[in-house]
Design a protein around this motif. Structure first.
Motif, PDB file in Angstrom:
ATOM      1  N   THR A 147      45.186  40.880  50.490  1.00 26.87           N
ATOM      2  CA  THR A 147      44.645  40.662  50.188  1.00 26.87           C
ATOM      3  C   THR A 147      45.714  38.831  50.177  1.00 26.87           C
ATOM      4  O   THR A 147      44.138  37.483  50.384  1.00 26.87           O
ATOM      5  N   VAL A 283      47.513  36.366  42.301  1.00 27.44           N
ATOM      6  CA  VAL A 283      47.172  37.019  43.032  1.00 27.44           C
ATOM      7  C   VAL A 283      46.122  37.637  41.114  1.00 27.44           C
ATOM      8  O   VAL A 283      47.029  37.833  41.186  1.00 27.44           O
ATOM      9  N   SER A 299      37.674  39.680  44.497  1.00 26.14           N
ATOM     10  CA  SER A 299      36.756  39.916  43.662  1.00 26.14           C
ATOM     11  C   SER A 299      36.027  38.281  43.075  1.00 26.14           C
ATOM     12  O   SER A 299      36.868  37.354  43.966  1.00 26.14           O
ATOM     13  N   ASN A 300      34.936  37.841  42.715  1.00 26.98           N
ATOM     14  CA  ASN A 300      34.375  36.553  42.969  1.00 26.98           C
ATOM     15  C   ASN A 300      34.574  35.797  41.563  1.00 26.98           C
ATOM     16  O   ASN A 300      35.068  34.920  42.245  1.00 26.98           O
ATOM     17  N   CYS A 302      37.149  34.617  39.986  1.00 27.96           N
ATOM     18  CA  CYS A 302      38.587  33.604  40.125  1.00 27.96           C
ATOM     19  C   CYS A 302      39.496  33.141  38.719  1.00 27.96           C
ATOM     20  O   CYS A 302      40.728  33.269  38.673  1.00 27.96           O
ATOM     21  N   ALA A 305      42.201  30.930  39.582  1.00 24.00           N
ATOM     22  CA  ALA A 305      43.443  31.396  40.972  1.00 24.00           C
ATOM     23  C   ALA A 305      42.714  31.519  42.178  1.00 24.00           C
ATOM     24  O   ALA A 305      41.910  31.500  42.812  1.00 24.00           O
ATOM     25  N   ARG A 307      43.105  33.860  44.348  1.00 23.34           N
ATOM     26  CA  ARG A 307      42.539  34.811  45.133  1.00 23.34           C
ATOM     27  C   ARG A 307      42.460  35.664  43.834  1.00 23.34           C
ATOM     28  O   ARG A 307      43.279  35.944  42.819  1.00 23.34           O
ATOM     29  N   CYS A 308      41.594  36.474  43.804  1.00 22.56           N
ATOM     30  CA  CYS A 308      41.813  38.126  42.859  1.00 22.56           C
ATOM     31  C   CYS A 308      41.027  39.434  43.516  1.00 22.56           C
ATOM     32  O   CYS A 308      40.044  39.163  44.324  1.00 22.56           O
ATOM     33  N   THR A 309      40.874  39.950  42.471  1.00 24.23           N
ATOM     34  CA  THR A 309      41.202  41.397  43.006  1.00 24.23           C
ATOM     35  C   THR A 309      40.675  42.061  42.090  1.00 24.23           C
ATOM     36  O   THR A 309      41.165  41.929  40.665  1.00 24.23           O
ATOM     37  N   SER A 313      47.896  41.908  39.084  1.00 21.37           N
ATOM     38  CA  SER A 313      48.307  40.470  38.548  1.00 21.37           C
ATOM     39  C   SER A 313      49.837  40.770  39.372  1.00 21.37           C
ATOM     40  O   SER A 313      50.220  41.377  38.660  1.00 21.37           O
TER      41      SER A 313
END
Length: 533
Positions: A147, A283, A299-300, A302, A305, A307-309, A313
């Motif tokens: 990530t 993240v 993940s799209n 965000c 942010a 970046r995101c997953t 967090s």
């Protein structure tokens, strides 16, 4: 100051158990420092062996919990020695008021092992020992590294590296506590190692005590909340006052504990805000699992942010362990700085538990069983729900703190937003006691005033009826007593053959004694007065 009273429980077994824990701390300290230097040697020398191993990610997160339990056990052993020696150092200074005190915030004027600078060093050592438990075993999470786009082909997934620097500082933390506890043990004469407030009062009222506490008459129904009132007779109260108005430090303790709630919210809120505003080191995740998890799934959505997953967090703040000695030491002291607030708060919570314990022990005198003549501090600790809960919370809260901020071998110090929010909700105060026995909360003078007969097993209650305008009398006895009459006044002295000052009066009639009592407290209106509420 040796208490000569045969009824005093010196609790030598409790002392020996604490000394055993102290010896274990010394051994653990040597093992930690030795292991730390050996780990550094393995990582720097060309021996073909390295200080790392592979375990599952979940096991890596839970493993520090075992370390925290070990540290809590060792800290409690050394802390008991420190608190007991402080108690009797304050007694030597003629400044001991309560059986339980904030040992890290109370200092002796004469004994250097319990002076303010020794207490400050003890606090620093406790913080250091707890802060390093989450930094000894450093993991590397492949999914989180993907990530952050920080990949290392040379490190297999799930590898755990032993931080020799953290092990050494862990040993230093134990060294500081063990050294100070040993110093206090050698330089302080302790009449009793029992945590029972009754044993403390008995030792303080002993004739051999240079600062002997004298029992005051006419106060058989006065609680610690009435310590500044005069000795007018009063009626029993069905409910006593709370600890926060009895002990001057409780209000500050409760304030600090409740401050953890907004501080925890500020901790998590600040990290979350930085992540939402697109901090390059943040993240945004949608997982609230108790143990941080990272799937590596991007993940799209965000929401601003960087970046995101699908994982937890996290906010990365720097000082990675791979950067060498400076990075390791920097991460240790950064985490120790934040953890000092938690450590101090848990120490303050210990005062609430100890005050509740002291009051519970004393209130046994008003129960059908009476006080326990075979009281053992170790057994009492392991059988007390509050003490066990506090012990578990000490280990669990420090472990939880280690989950909320820890170090990664490749990804530096990480702050996890969800766990900063979990942290504050773990400590609550106890309610006010019920029943007519005046509350003491371990206040030594109050207990000395209320106990008139020392027995192995004591019962408290109504002892003598009043007559000719004199109030009733309550006290302690070896046999069960009836409870005081709630609508009657209590005060006076146990033996009517004694004067109001406690000196023997030969041949004084009951009418003369009653009139004398009336003259002292009611201005001579013997035939028509009523006591004030």
């Amino acid at each position: 100051m040796a208490a000569s009273n045969d009824k005093l429980n010196k609790a030598i077994g409790t002392r020996d158990c604490c000394v055993a824990g102290l010896c274990a701390a010394w051994l653990t300290r040597f093992a930690a420092v030795g292991g730390g230097f050996y780990s550094i040697y393995l990582d720097s020398a060309d021996t073909g062996r390295k200080s790392h191993f592979i375990i599952p990610h979940a096991a890596k997160e839970v493993f520090p919990l075992g370390m925290n339990i070990l540290v809590t056990f060792l800290n409690e052993s050394m802390g008991y020695i420190h608190s007991t020696t402080l108690r009797w150092s304050l007694q030597y200074d003629n400044r001991l008021t309560f059986n339980s005190n904030l040992r890290l915030l109370s200092s002796s004027a004469r004994f250097r092992s319990n002076k303010w600078y020794a207490n400050l060093a003890f606090l620093f050592s406790i913080v250091l020992s707890y802060a390093t438990t989450s930094l000894i075993f450093l993991g590397w999470n492949l999914a989180l590294s993907e990530t952050f786009e920080t990949i290392s082909d040379s490190i297999p997934p799930g590898q755990i590296r032993v931080s020799g620097v953290a092990l050494i500082f862990f040993g230093i933390g134990l060294l500081g506590q063990a050294g100070l506890a040993t110093w206090a043990l050698k330089t302080t004469q302790v009449p009793t190692w029992s945590s029972n407030p009754l044993d403390t009062v008995l030792a303080c009222t002993d004739e051999t005590n240079p600062n002997q506490r004298i029992r005051r008459t006419n106060r058989c129904m006065k609680s610690v909340h009435q310590i500044k009132e005069d000795s007018h007779p009063c009626k029993p109260k069905p409910k006593q006052g709370p600890a926060c108005t009895a002990h001057p430090e409780v209000k500050w303790v409760l304030t600090l504990l409740w401050l953890l709630v907004p501080l925890g919210g500020l901790w998590g809120g600040t990290a979350y805000t930085m992540i939402l505003r697109g901090n390059d080191h943040g993240v945004l995740g949608n997982s609230w699992t108790f143990i941080p998890t990272f799937t590596g799934t991007i993940s799209n959505d965000c929401s601003g942010a960087a970046r995101c997953t699908e994982g937890t967090s996290v906010l990365n703040v720097g000082w990675k362990a791979k950067s060498g000695m400076v990075g390791n030491i920097g991460s240790i002291f950064l985490i120790a700085f934040f953890q000092s607030v938690v450590t101090l708060a848990l120490h303050c919570a210990e005062l609430l538990v100890n005050l509740s314990r002291d009051e519970g022990i004393f209130r046994m005198a008003s129960t059908p069983k009476g006080t326990d003549p075979l009281y053992n501090s170790i057994i009492a600790a392991f059988s007390s729900g509050q003490t066990i809960t506090l012990f578990v919370f000490k280990a669990a809260v420090h472990w939880l703190f280690g989950l909320s901020i820890n170090n990664d071998f490749m990804l530096e110090v990480n702050i996890f937003y969800p766990h900063g929010r979990y942290l504050p909700y773990l400590c609550q105060p106890s309610p006010a006691p019920l029943g007519p026995l005046p509350a003491a909360f371990g206040h030594l003078q109050t207990m000395a005033d209320l106990i008139d007969d020392w027995e192995d097993r004591m019962f408290w209650g109504h002892k003598q009826d009043g007559y000719a305008g004199l109030p009733n009398y309550a006290g302690t006895s070896a046999r069960r007593l009836e409870m005081p009459r709630m609508n009657a006044f209590y005060g006076g002295v146990k033996n009517t053959r004694f004067s109001l000052s406690g000196s023997f009066v030969s041949g004084m009639s009951e009418e003369h004694l009653a009139a004398s009592y009336d003259m002292q407290y009611n201005g001579g209106m013997f035939s028509s007065y009523e006591y004030e509420y």
